[in-house]
Design a protein around this motif. Structure first.
Motif, PDB file in Angstrom:
ATOM      1  N   VAL A 102       0.988  -1.073   0.062  1.00 40.73           N
ATOM      2  CA  VAL A 102      -0.028  -0.290   0.031  1.00 40.73           C
ATOM      3  C   VAL A 102       0.902   1.164  -0.209  1.00 40.73           C
ATOM      4  O   VAL A 102       1.444   1.657   0.952  1.00 40.73           O
ATOM      5  CB  VAL A 102      -0.957   0.163   1.188  1.00 40.73           C
ATOM      6  CG1 VAL A 102      -1.812   1.425   1.279  1.00 40.73           C
ATOM      7  CG2 VAL A 102      -1.842  -1.099   1.289  1.00 40.73           C
ATOM      8  N   GLY A 104       0.744   5.308   2.970  1.00 42.99           N
ATOM      9  CA  GLY A 104       0.102   4.648   4.298  1.00 42.99           C
ATOM     10  C   GLY A 104      -0.406   5.952   5.206  1.00 42.99           C
ATOM     11  O   GLY A 104      -1.393   5.400   6.107  1.00 42.99           O
ATOM     12  N   GLY A 137      -4.848   5.409   2.174  1.00 40.61           N
ATOM     13  CA  GLY A 137      -3.854   4.545   2.493  1.00 40.61           C
ATOM     14  C   GLY A 137      -3.856   3.817   3.827  1.00 40.61           C
ATOM     15  O   GLY A 137      -3.911   2.666   3.927  1.00 40.61           O
ATOM     16  N   ALA A 138      -4.375   4.787   4.750  1.00 40.49           N
ATOM     17  CA  ALA A 138      -4.357   4.125   6.017  1.00 40.49           C
ATOM     18  C   ALA A 138      -5.507   3.256   6.254  1.00 40.49           C
ATOM     19  O   ALA A 138      -5.532   2.269   6.881  1.00 40.49           O
ATOM     20  CB  ALA A 138      -4.633   5.141   7.239  1.00 40.49           C
ATOM     21  N   ILE A 140      -4.715  -0.172   4.525  1.00 42.53           N
ATOM     22  CA  ILE A 140      -3.680  -1.034   5.430  1.00 42.53           C
ATOM     23  C   ILE A 140      -4.547  -1.617   6.374  1.00 42.53           C
ATOM     24  O   ILE A 140      -4.506  -3.091   6.449  1.00 42.53           O
ATOM     25  CB  ILE A 140      -2.797  -0.172   6.187  1.00 42.53           C
ATOM     26  CG1 ILE A 140      -1.884   0.429   5.262  1.00 42.53           C
ATOM     27  CG2 ILE A 140      -2.064  -1.051   7.319  1.00 42.53           C
ATOM     28  CD1 ILE A 140      -0.869   1.503   5.929  1.00 42.53           C
ATOM     29  N   SER A 180       4.008  -0.475   3.715  1.00 41.53           N
ATOM     30  CA  SER A 180       3.499   0.655   3.314  1.00 41.53           C
ATOM     31  C   SER A 180       4.658   1.708   3.225  1.00 41.53           C
ATOM     32  O   SER A 180       5.843   1.326   3.589  1.00 41.53           O
ATOM     33  CB  SER A 180       2.403   1.200   3.996  1.00 41.53           C
ATOM     34  OG  SER A 180       1.711   2.221   3.539  1.00 41.53           O
ATOM     35  N   SER A 214       5.625   6.026   4.340  1.00 41.17           N
ATOM     36  CA  SER A 214       5.186   7.401   4.867  1.00 41.17           C
ATOM     37  C   SER A 214       6.424   8.079   4.956  1.00 41.17           C
ATOM     38  O   SER A 214       7.701   7.502   4.942  1.00 41.17           O
ATOM     39  CB  SER A 214       4.359   7.184   6.083  1.00 41.17           C
ATOM     40  OG  SER A 214       5.254   7.045   7.222  1.00 41.17           O
ATOM     41  N   VAL A 252       1.506   5.308  10.975  1.00 41.42           N
ATOM     42  CA  VAL A 252       0.957   4.131   9.858  1.00 41.42           C
ATOM     43  C   VAL A 252       1.546   2.742  10.489  1.00 41.42           C
ATOM     44  O   VAL A 252       0.860   1.723  10.388  1.00 41.42           O
ATOM     45  CB  VAL A 252       2.052   4.421   8.472  1.00 41.42           C
ATOM     46  CG1 VAL A 252       2.001   3.141   7.568  1.00 41.42           C
ATOM     47  CG2 VAL A 252       1.866   5.870   8.158  1.00 41.42           C
ATOM     48  N   ALA A 275       0.781  -1.782  10.092  1.00 36.81           N
ATOM     49  CA  ALA A 275       1.534  -2.143   8.780  1.00 36.81           C
ATOM     50  C   ALA A 275       2.775  -2.996   9.154  1.00 36.81           C
ATOM     51  O   ALA A 275       3.375  -2.459  10.201  1.00 36.81           O
ATOM     52  CB  ALA A 275       2.025  -0.855   7.791  1.00 36.81           C
ATOM     53  N   VAL A 308       7.371  -0.144   7.302  1.00 34.17           N
ATOM     54  CA  VAL A 308       6.988   1.097   6.762  1.00 34.17           C
ATOM     55  C   VAL A 308       8.432   1.819   6.169  1.00 34.17           C
ATOM     56  O   VAL A 308       9.274   2.215   6.868  1.00 34.17           O
ATOM     57  CB  VAL A 308       6.373   2.263   7.741  1.00 34.17           C
ATOM     58  CG1 VAL A 308       5.879   3.517   7.049  1.00 34.17           C
ATOM     59  CG2 VAL A 308       4.980   1.553   8.355  1.00 34.17           C
TER      60      VAL A 308
END
Length: 343
Positions: free
Chosen positions: A156, A159, A164-165, A168, A180, A182, A190, A195, A198
């Motif tokens: 994703v 995130g 995106g959040a 997830i 993901s 961020s 995130v 996830a 990240v």
């Protein structure tokens, strides 16, 4: 006598939004009338308001995801009743006003304390689920606990965005291991959505690509950002895998990004695709998944940011959204600027 209704109206394509009196809505067959207490802002709102690139009728009242209290119900509707607190993702929009009409099949019932959260997530939840249904993915068997791991990985990209959040969270609940991206500032947020890893997307593109490749290969890929740079990174990561894979996206294909032969980039209006392809699944989303998952805390929006000023602040919120927001969801209370004798 019907109550007075006011709305933030877009008179013409790319026009200036103005607030003024409008007609009280007519109860549609199979529908409801709502007293709107919250409206959540989505990118589609500013894109229509600023770009005028979607075929809609003018004057227009935008606002696609919102919530409130049921004022009236068509006799054919059994899902909700007058006085219920509900949320909706209305394909015909209409959230930027005090009273609105909506098709009951796009309405879900919640308790009063959950209205804001449900209205904030509904459009983006239906977006990721629309893509997931098209991909034939597993769905959560329970709204309070995650499915056992299915041994598959999902990417994703983006995130910390509202979309995106939620992507997830939905995929984790469905049993997928999610990787993901961020900025470092939003890494904890995130990660809190569960996830598994990240990646810092503020690094140089080559570094982001290398890090995402290291966590792959992926069985499902969803680009919540869909800008040309994001598309290029996703394409490079997925193109390095063996076998064909679809990159599910939410923006038009960038003309200057080469997509590898094993990658197919698919873009649709995913909520509409969900409603058309699997109405029973969509009913589950409104009646069970969102109400129960929001109440249980297993489905959460990024932090809500209230834009003060009621309907008079709609244009301000759209401008803020157009500039770009991360790790927050803009919301507005349509009655905040109403005279006290109308509250």
């Amino acid at each position: 006598m019907s109550p007075n209704n006011f709305a933030a109206v877009l008179p013409v394509a790319q026009g200036t939004i103005t607030v003024g009196p409008v007609a009280y809505p007519t109860l549609p067959p199979g529908g409801v009338i709502l007293r709107n207490t919250i409206v959540a802002f989505n990118p589609v709102d500013w894109k229509i308001a600023r770009g005028g690139n979607r075929p809609i009728e003018y004057p227009a009242i935008l606002g696609y995801s919102y919530g409130g209290v049921v004022e009236a119900v068509d006799e054919a509707v059994s899902r909700v009743k007058k006085g219920d607190y509900v949320f909706t993702q209305n394909p015909k929009a209409g959230g930027f006003q005090r009273f609105s009409a909506a098709d009951a099949k796009f309405v879900g019932k919640v308790d009063e304390k959950s209205v804001d959260d449900a209205a904030a997530v509904v459009l983006n939840v239906r977006t990721i689920i629309g893509a997931a249904v098209e991909a034939g993915l597993d769905r959560p068997k329970d709204t309070k606990t995650a499915n056992p791991s299915n041994g598959k990985k999902a990417l994703v990209y983006g995130g910390s965005s509202s979309l995106g959040a939620l992507a997830i969270q939905y995929l984790v609940q469905a049993g997928y291991t999610v990787i993901s991206t961020s900025s470092p500032a939003n890494h904890a947020l995130v990660s809190g959505f569960k996830a598994a890893a990240v990646v810092d997307h503020t690094q140089a593109a080559d570094a982001v690509i290398a890090a995402l490749k290291q966590h792959g290969p992926y069985d499902f890929a969803f680009d919540a950002i869909s800008t040309p740079p994001a598309t290029a990174i996703n394409a490079a990561v997925l193109g390095a895998q063996s076998g064909d894979i679809v990159l599910y996206s939410v923006g038009p294909p960038p003309a200057d990004v080469e997509i590898p032969k094993n990658v197919t980039r698919v873009v649709k209006a995913w909520p509409g695709a969900l409603a058309a392809s699997d109405p029973s699944f969509d009913e589950w989303v409104f009646v069970k998944y969102i109400p129960e998952a929001v109440a249980a805390g297993t489905l959460k929006s990024v932090p809500l940011e209230l834009v003060h000023g009621g309907l008079g602040a709609v244009d301000e919120a759209l401008r803020k959204l157009e500039k770009g927001v991360s790790a927050q969801k803009l919301i507005l209370y349509p009655w905040e600027d109403a005279p006290k004798d109308e509250l």
